[in-house]
Design a protein around this motif. Structure first.
Motif, PDB file in Angstrom:
ATOM      1  N   ARG A 148       0.809  -1.221   0.000  1.00  0.00           N
ATOM      2  CA  ARG A 148       0.000   0.000   0.000  1.00  0.00           C
ATOM      3  C   ARG A 148       0.845   1.274   0.000  1.00  0.00           C
ATOM      4  O   ARG A 148       0.651   2.169  -0.829  1.00  0.00           O
ATOM      5  CB  ARG A 148      -0.925  -0.024   1.230  1.00  0.00           C
ATOM      6  CG  ARG A 148      -1.704   1.266   1.439  1.00  0.00           C
ATOM      7  CD  ARG A 148      -2.293   1.362   2.842  1.00  0.00           C
ATOM      8  NE  ARG A 148      -2.720   2.726   3.109  1.00  0.00           N
ATOM      9  CZ  ARG A 148      -3.980   3.152   3.004  1.00  0.00           C
ATOM     10  NH1 ARG A 148      -4.919   2.323   2.645  1.00  0.00           N
ATOM     11  NH2 ARG A 148      -4.277   4.410   3.257  1.00  0.00           N
ATOM     12  N   GLU A 149       1.782   1.383   0.940  1.00  0.00           N
ATOM     13  CA  GLU A 149       2.552   2.621   1.084  1.00  0.00           C
ATOM     14  C   GLU A 149       3.386   2.901  -0.167  1.00  0.00           C
ATOM     15  O   GLU A 149       3.459   4.035  -0.639  1.00  0.00           O
ATOM     16  CB  GLU A 149       3.458   2.555   2.325  1.00  0.00           C
ATOM     17  CG  GLU A 149       2.694   2.435   3.629  1.00  0.00           C
ATOM     18  CD  GLU A 149       1.598   3.491   3.790  1.00  0.00           C
ATOM     19  OE1 GLU A 149       1.837   4.661   3.425  1.00  0.00           O
ATOM     20  OE2 GLU A 149       0.502   3.148   4.260  1.00  0.00           O
ATOM     21  N   TYR A 150       3.984   1.872  -0.704  1.00  0.00           N
ATOM     22  CA  TYR A 150       4.810   2.031  -1.907  1.00  0.00           C
ATOM     23  C   TYR A 150       3.947   2.489  -3.083  1.00  0.00           C
ATOM     24  O   TYR A 150       4.317   3.403  -3.829  1.00  0.00           O
ATOM     25  CB  TYR A 150       5.502   0.709  -2.224  1.00  0.00           C
ATOM     26  CG  TYR A 150       6.389   0.761  -3.445  1.00  0.00           C
ATOM     27  CD1 TYR A 150       7.727   1.135  -3.337  1.00  0.00           C
ATOM     28  CD2 TYR A 150       5.888   0.434  -4.711  1.00  0.00           C
ATOM     29  CE1 TYR A 150       8.550   1.179  -4.456  1.00  0.00           C
ATOM     30  CE2 TYR A 150       6.700   0.484  -5.826  1.00  0.00           C
ATOM     31  CZ  TYR A 150       8.026   0.855  -5.701  1.00  0.00           C
ATOM     32  OH  TYR A 150       8.827   0.905  -6.809  1.00  0.00           O
ATOM     33  N   VAL A 151       2.800   1.850  -3.263  1.00  0.00           N
ATOM     34  CA  VAL A 151       1.918   2.179  -4.391  1.00  0.00           C
ATOM     35  C   VAL A 151       1.419   3.621  -4.292  1.00  0.00           C
ATOM     36  O   VAL A 151       1.415   4.362  -5.285  1.00  0.00           O
ATOM     37  CB  VAL A 151       0.733   1.189  -4.463  1.00  0.00           C
ATOM     38  CG1 VAL A 151      -0.348   1.686  -5.426  1.00  0.00           C
ATOM     39  CG2 VAL A 151       1.216  -0.175  -4.905  1.00  0.00           C
ATOM     40  N   LEU A 152       1.019   4.043  -3.101  1.00  0.00           N
ATOM     41  CA  LEU A 152       0.502   5.402  -2.941  1.00  0.00           C
ATOM     42  C   LEU A 152       1.594   6.445  -3.175  1.00  0.00           C
ATOM     43  O   LEU A 152       1.339   7.514  -3.735  1.00  0.00           O
ATOM     44  CB  LEU A 152      -0.123   5.572  -1.558  1.00  0.00           C
ATOM     45  CG  LEU A 152      -1.393   4.743  -1.308  1.00  0.00           C
ATOM     46  CD1 LEU A 152      -1.938   4.995   0.093  1.00  0.00           C
ATOM     47  CD2 LEU A 152      -2.466   5.024  -2.357  1.00  0.00           C
ATOM     48  N   GLN A 153       2.825   6.133  -2.765  1.00  0.00           N
ATOM     49  CA  GLN A 153       3.938   7.064  -2.986  1.00  0.00           C
ATOM     50  C   GLN A 153       4.288   7.196  -4.463  1.00  0.00           C
ATOM     51  O   GLN A 153       4.715   8.257  -4.922  1.00  0.00           O
ATOM     52  CB  GLN A 153       5.185   6.583  -2.237  1.00  0.00           C
ATOM     53  CG  GLN A 153       5.150   6.783  -0.728  1.00  0.00           C
ATOM     54  CD  GLN A 153       6.350   6.139  -0.063  1.00  0.00           C
ATOM     55  OE1 GLN A 153       7.446   6.108  -0.613  1.00  0.00           O
ATOM     56  NE2 GLN A 153       6.146   5.593   1.129  1.00  0.00           N
ATOM     57  N   HIS A 154       4.114   6.102  -5.226  1.00  0.00           N
ATOM     58  CA  HIS A 154       4.563   6.078  -6.617  1.00  0.00           C
ATOM     59  C   HIS A 154       3.406   6.110  -7.624  1.00  0.00           C
ATOM     60  O   HIS A 154       3.613   5.901  -8.812  1.00  0.00           O
ATOM     61  CB  HIS A 154       5.406   4.820  -6.861  1.00  0.00           C
ATOM     62  CG  HIS A 154       6.690   4.804  -6.101  1.00  0.00           C
ATOM     63  ND1 HIS A 154       6.777   4.369  -4.788  1.00  0.00           N
ATOM     64  CD2 HIS A 154       7.941   5.198  -6.454  1.00  0.00           C
ATOM     65  CE1 HIS A 154       8.033   4.476  -4.385  1.00  0.00           C
ATOM     66  NE2 HIS A 154       8.747   4.977  -5.365  1.00  0.00           N
ATOM     67  N   MET A 155       2.205   6.393  -7.141  1.00  0.00           N
ATOM     68  CA  MET A 155       1.049   6.358  -8.040  1.00  0.00           C
ATOM     69  C   MET A 155       1.131   7.441  -9.118  1.00  0.00           C
ATOM     70  O   MET A 155       1.322   8.618  -8.823  1.00  0.00           O
ATOM     71  CB  MET A 155      -0.247   6.540  -7.232  1.00  0.00           C
ATOM     72  CG  MET A 155      -1.503   6.432  -8.087  1.00  0.00           C
ATOM     73  SD  MET A 155      -3.017   6.693  -7.114  1.00  0.00           S
ATOM     74  CE  MET A 155      -3.096   5.165  -6.184  1.00  0.00           C
ATOM     75  N   VAL A 156       1.002   7.004 -10.378  1.00  0.00           N
ATOM     76  CA  VAL A 156       0.898   7.925 -11.517  1.00  0.00           C
ATOM     77  C   VAL A 156      -0.592   8.099 -11.792  1.00  0.00           C
ATOM     78  O   VAL A 156      -1.273   7.156 -12.186  1.00  0.00           O
ATOM     79  CB  VAL A 156       1.631   7.358 -12.751  1.00  0.00           C
ATOM     80  CG1 VAL A 156       1.460   8.295 -13.945  1.00  0.00           C
ATOM     81  CG2 VAL A 156       3.103   7.123 -12.444  1.00  0.00           C
ATOM     82  N   GLN A 157      -1.101   9.312 -11.592  1.00  0.00           N
ATOM     83  CA  GLN A 157      -2.545   9.508 -11.642  1.00  0.00           C
ATOM     84  C   GLN A 157      -3.121   9.433 -13.045  1.00  0.00           C
ATOM     85  O   GLN A 157      -4.297   9.087 -13.218  1.00  0.00           O
ATOM     86  CB  GLN A 157      -2.906  10.841 -10.979  1.00  0.00           C
ATOM     87  CG  GLN A 157      -2.637  10.829  -9.479  1.00  0.00           C
ATOM     88  CD  GLN A 157      -3.127  12.085  -8.787  1.00  0.00           C
ATOM     89  OE1 GLN A 157      -3.291  13.135  -9.407  1.00  0.00           O
ATOM     90  NE2 GLN A 157      -3.354  11.986  -7.487  1.00  0.00           N
ATOM     91  N   TYR A 158      -2.297   9.734 -14.052  1.00  0.00           N
ATOM     92  CA  TYR A 158      -2.800   9.678 -15.433  1.00  0.00           C
ATOM     93  C   TYR A 158      -1.677   9.226 -16.349  1.00  0.00           C
ATOM     94  O   TYR A 158      -0.546   9.709 -16.249  1.00  0.00           O
ATOM     95  CB  TYR A 158      -3.298  11.056 -15.878  1.00  0.00           C
ATOM     96  CG  TYR A 158      -3.858  11.062 -17.288  1.00  0.00           C
ATOM     97  CD1 TYR A 158      -5.178  10.702 -17.529  1.00  0.00           C
ATOM     98  CD2 TYR A 158      -3.047  11.402 -18.370  1.00  0.00           C
ATOM     99  CE1 TYR A 158      -5.688  10.682 -18.818  1.00  0.00           C
ATOM    100  CE2 TYR A 158      -3.556  11.387 -19.663  1.00  0.00           C
ATOM    101  CZ  TYR A 158      -4.875  11.028 -19.871  1.00  0.00           C
ATOM    102  OH  TYR A 158      -5.379  10.999 -21.153  1.00  0.00           O
TER     103      TYR A 158
END
Length: 244
Positions: A148-158
């Motif tokens: 979770r933490e890794y994904v939220l930090q590295h999320m590309v929104q578009y």
């Protein structure tokens, strides 16, 4: 508005395979070999591959002389998988929330974030109890999930993704504690199409609590496909090993 059956619509569509055709299969296969070395299952062990897709990794496991059953909710995927069935490799359509063989398997495996699909936590709890019920006493469950933490930090929104003649527009967001991916594109007949992926943003503590309630004990956690040490903020995966 999210639909209860987004996973059936999307996984049964031909576009799912088109979008994800460039997945790193070598890394995935190497992970399974590494996992086998770590777990050291005796020959002939009964294994359940939960959400097996078209059975690629179930086949890999069966090549090691294990007795492997793959289940998936996608009728299309199971039809493909059944082409490779043999005496030690079987596939069937099954919803992971509902009990399968009881106290039967030595190992249950759930790879590549194939959990957390449901809107309501009671459905995730049903799945956790179903996983547990399938295992013999002291059976082992492996769940490979996003961190979770890794994904939220590295999320590309578009982002835009090109796959041959297809142009996929992908939007990601955190909504109601689910990581949601909206996928839009135009098909070969110039028809606009839209699909959704939604997985619960579970933490390690969430998994521990859920599976403890289901009768499992967390015994090991790794942080990537090389089975490196798990670091809560920097590991790309949560590879959790539970024991019944």
């Amino acid at each position: 508005m999210l639909q209860h059956d987004w996973y059936e619509n999307w996984f049964n569509s031909p576009y799912y395979k088109i979008l994800y055709q460039n997945r790193n299969e070598q890394e995935a296969q190497a992970f399974i070999e590494k996992l086998i070395l770590f777990l050291q299952p005796p020959p002939g062990s009964r294994m359940l591959d939960i959400a097996c897709g078209e059975g690629r990794y179930a086949r890999q496991l069966a090549e090691h002389d294990y007795d492997v059953t793959g289940i998936d909710i996608s009728q299309n995927s199971i039809e493909q998988a059944k082409a490779s069935e043999n005496d030690h490799l079987h596939f069937m359509v099954q919803d992971m929330r509902f009990p399968f063989y009881i106290n039967y398997f030595n190992y249950a495996l759930n790879f590549f974030t194939s959990f957390g699909y449901f809107i309501h936590d009671r459905d995730h709890m049903m799945a956790a109890r179903s996983f547990t019920a399938a295992l013999k006493k002291e059976g082992i469950l492996v769940i490979d999930y996003l961190n979770r933490e890794y994904v939220l930090q590295h999320m590309v929104q578009y982002e835009n993704v090109e796959r041959g003649s297809y142009h996929f527009e992908i939007k990601k967001k955190l909504e109601r504690n689910h990581i949601v991916k909206e996928i839009s594109f135009t098909d070969a007949n110039n028809k606009a199409r839209h699909y959704t992926e939604s997985v619960a943003a579970f933490s390690l503590a969430d998994f521990n609590e859920m599976f403890q309630k289901a009768g499992m004990q967390l015994v090991s956690v790794f942080g990537d496909y090389k089975l490196s040490e798990y670091e809560p903020n920097s590991s790309s995966r949560m590879i959790m090993i539970f024991k019944k």
